[in-house]
Design a protein around this motif. Sequence first.
Motif, PDB file in Angstrom:
ATOM      1  N   UNK A  11      -1.348  -6.475   5.563  1.00 18.69           N
ATOM      2  CA  UNK A  11      -0.127  -7.150   5.107  1.00 18.69           C
ATOM      3  C   UNK A  11       1.144  -6.447   5.570  1.00 18.69           C
ATOM      4  N   UNK A  12       0.978  -5.501   6.511  1.00 17.83           N
ATOM      5  CA  UNK A  12       2.120  -4.797   7.097  1.00 17.83           C
ATOM      6  C   UNK A  12       2.952  -4.081   6.030  1.00 17.83           C
ATOM      7  N   UNK A  13       2.273  -3.417   5.117  1.00 17.36           N
ATOM      8  CA  UNK A  13       2.944  -2.669   4.064  1.00 17.36           C
ATOM      9  C   UNK A  13       2.763  -1.180   4.301  1.00 17.36           C
ATOM     10  N   UNK A  14       3.744  -0.402   3.908  1.00 16.86           N
ATOM     11  CA  UNK A  14       3.649   1.045   3.991  1.00 16.86           C
ATOM     12  C   UNK A  14       3.042   1.548   2.693  1.00 16.86           C
ATOM     13  N   UNK A  15       1.833   2.093   2.761  1.00 22.58           N
ATOM     14  CA  UNK A  15       1.155   2.516   1.547  1.00 22.58           C
ATOM     15  C   UNK A  15       1.894   3.631   0.801  1.00 22.58           C
ATOM     16  N   UNK A  16       2.793   4.321   1.480  1.00 26.32           N
ATOM     17  CA  UNK A  16       3.570   5.371   0.809  1.00 26.32           C
ATOM     18  C   UNK A  16       4.700   4.782  -0.032  1.00 26.32           C
ATOM     19  N   UNK A  17       5.048   3.529   0.211  1.00 23.76           N
ATOM     20  CA  UNK A  17       6.181   2.928  -0.480  1.00 23.76           C
ATOM     21  C   UNK A  17       5.830   1.531  -0.994  1.00 23.76           C
ATOM     22  N   UNK A  18       4.792   1.450  -1.810  1.00 27.07           N
ATOM     23  CA  UNK A  18       4.420   0.161  -2.377  1.00 27.07           C
ATOM     24  C   UNK A  18       5.282  -0.156  -3.589  1.00 27.07           C
ATOM     25  N   UNK A  19       5.711  -1.400  -3.678  1.00 23.48           N
ATOM     26  CA  UNK A  19       6.397  -1.827  -4.895  1.00 23.48           C
ATOM     27  C   UNK A  19       5.349  -2.002  -5.979  1.00 23.48           C
ATOM     28  N   UNK A  20       5.799  -2.081  -7.208  1.00 26.45           N
ATOM     29  CA  UNK A  20       4.861  -2.269  -8.319  1.00 26.45           C
ATOM     30  C   UNK A  20       4.023  -3.545  -8.131  1.00 26.45           C
ATOM     31  N   UNK A  21       4.622  -4.692  -7.813  1.00 23.11           N
ATOM     32  CA  UNK A  21       3.798  -5.895  -7.604  1.00 23.11           C
ATOM     33  C   UNK A  21       2.784  -5.738  -6.472  1.00 23.11           C
ATOM     34  N   UNK A  22       3.171  -5.058  -5.397  1.00 20.85           N
ATOM     35  CA  UNK A  22       2.252  -4.866  -4.288  1.00 20.85           C
ATOM     36  C   UNK A  22       1.087  -3.968  -4.694  1.00 20.85           C
ATOM     37  N   UNK A  23       1.393  -2.932  -5.448  1.00 18.31           N
ATOM     38  CA  UNK A  23       0.354  -2.017  -5.905  1.00 18.31           C
ATOM     39  C   UNK A  23      -0.612  -2.732  -6.855  1.00 18.31           C
ATOM     40  N   UNK A  24      -0.056  -3.556  -7.746  1.00 17.23           N
ATOM     41  CA  UNK A  24      -0.884  -4.339  -8.660  1.00 17.23           C
ATOM     42  C   UNK A  24      -1.775  -5.288  -7.877  1.00 17.23           C
ATOM     43  N   UNK A  25      -1.185  -5.954  -6.898  1.00 19.78           N
ATOM     44  CA  UNK A  25      -1.933  -6.946  -6.138  1.00 19.78           C
ATOM     45  C   UNK A  25      -3.129  -6.319  -5.420  1.00 19.78           C
ATOM     46  N   UNK A  26      -2.949  -5.124  -4.898  1.00 19.47           N
ATOM     47  CA  UNK A  26      -4.025  -4.480  -4.146  1.00 19.47           C
ATOM     48  C   UNK A  26      -5.071  -3.855  -5.058  1.00 19.47           C
ATOM     49  N   UNK A  27      -4.626  -3.010  -6.009  1.00 18.45           N
ATOM     50  CA  UNK A  27      -5.572  -2.214  -6.800  1.00 18.45           C
ATOM     51  C   UNK A  27      -6.023  -2.883  -8.098  1.00 18.45           C
ATOM     52  N   UNK A  28      -5.289  -3.858  -8.581  1.00 18.22           N
ATOM     53  CA  UNK A  28      -5.699  -4.566  -9.796  1.00 18.22           C
ATOM     54  C   UNK A  28      -6.308  -5.928  -9.511  1.00 18.22           C
ATOM     55  N   UNK A  29      -6.206  -6.383  -8.267  1.00 19.00           N
ATOM     56  CA  UNK A  29      -6.620  -7.752  -7.986  1.00 19.00           C
ATOM     57  C   UNK A  29      -7.589  -7.828  -6.804  1.00 19.00           C
TER      58      UNK A  29
END
Length: 459
Positions: free
Chosen positions: A166-184
């Motif tokens: 998803x072209x995201x920087x894992x060092x700078x995930x927003x809260x929604x992005x972090x939720x989407x990956x690790x909670x979903x």
Amino acid sequence: MAVLTVFSPPTNPSLLTPSPSSLSISYYFNNNDCTDWYCLHKNNSKWAPFSTTPLVSKQRTKARAKSKLCLMQSRMMPESSSSSGSGCSWMTDNSSVQDKIAGHGMREGPLHSVFPTKPAEVSSVKDLFDFICGGPLIDKVGLTSDKVAESIDKWVVYGSQLCRLFKLNELYLTEPQKVRIYHYYIPVFMWCEQEISRHNSKFKDEDDIPPLVIGFSAPQGCGKTTLVFALDFLFRINGRKTATISIDDFYLTAEGQAKLRESNPGNALLEFRGNAGSHDLSLSIETLTSLSKLTREGTKMKLPRYDKSAYSGRGDRADPSTWPEVEGPLTAVLFEGWMLGFKPVPVDVVKAVDPQLEIINKNLETYFDAWDKFIKSWIVIKIQDPSCVYQWRLQAEIAMRADGKPGMSDEEVLDFVSRYLPAYEAYLPTLYAEGPNGSDPEHLLVVEIDEGRNPILAN
């Protein structure tokens, strides 16, 4: 479960990305982004130990997990990152992504930079572990904190690869992005892997094992296509072959739609494609049956696709020469749709919602044999209010217009969604209360999401 090799990520994200003919970045992931940045900065000096437990075995398990995670993070730390966490060697620019998702030929919206505008907050290993264990799906997918600790290396690798996807920087995930990956996405993937293992265990070693058909029933706009996209990617990096199909692929041809419209004059629910009756069920039976036979190397078939842009948006079946080809042996078939699992309800119920639904309800009687009976494992995305469908669709169209692409007006969106809302009102209560048509409760995962399309704890 496939063995996962721990490795240092390459600097080129395309090295682990499936071919453009099978995947693309989904538009909906970025739609849920917000301005509240949650910055995860991996700093060796800030690593904190996991909380201790009275059991020595648990302490050792978690200690091993911590060691794994420390090693993983040290290997995965981008060489260009400074102590402040800025920079990432695989971060790309803001260009549009033009791959094709599962052969659908869809072009998606632009990607947006995820770099924060304020300094990153330091987060320890324990924070990440606790964040994962605090997800609302952990218990539902049969995981415990010990199981998470034992497989923490896989969580880190999966998270890293999804960030690339998803072209995201894992060092700078927003809260929604972090939720989407690790909670979903990752918990659902873990559940799918368990379902595949159970499915495969029913066969002998010398047997040809048919792919497990996993059904995804979810309202429009809630992110099911993005979820399937992410799962398909994770399967592929684990060496599994999958096929993705949608109920959209089985719409009637333009000619068939015209005949349907003419035979139901005045019924707005059948004026356009969408509701039960507007699908070529013989094509779906043929497709799903053929997919079940892709059990050996060299077996191939083409997947039907639909062109929604044809005939000024009324749509038509895509030219077969453009259909993507899949090759066996398939591990799973990911089958998604907004009305998968809907089953007929008493006539008085549909009449109370909308008299035009009566013919829709009658048409549903033939859908079990065409769709649902092929599905052995189900994922139902549950929403709290069907009106969210309108909001989500409106968001997508507004974003498309902002990007200079053709999009429906607000009035057109309202008219479009209004043709689906009666079916949601009539059939979602039964779907949520009883499960999909013919489903086994032992092989059903219900994920309740909020208006931001993120999973929440069920009431």
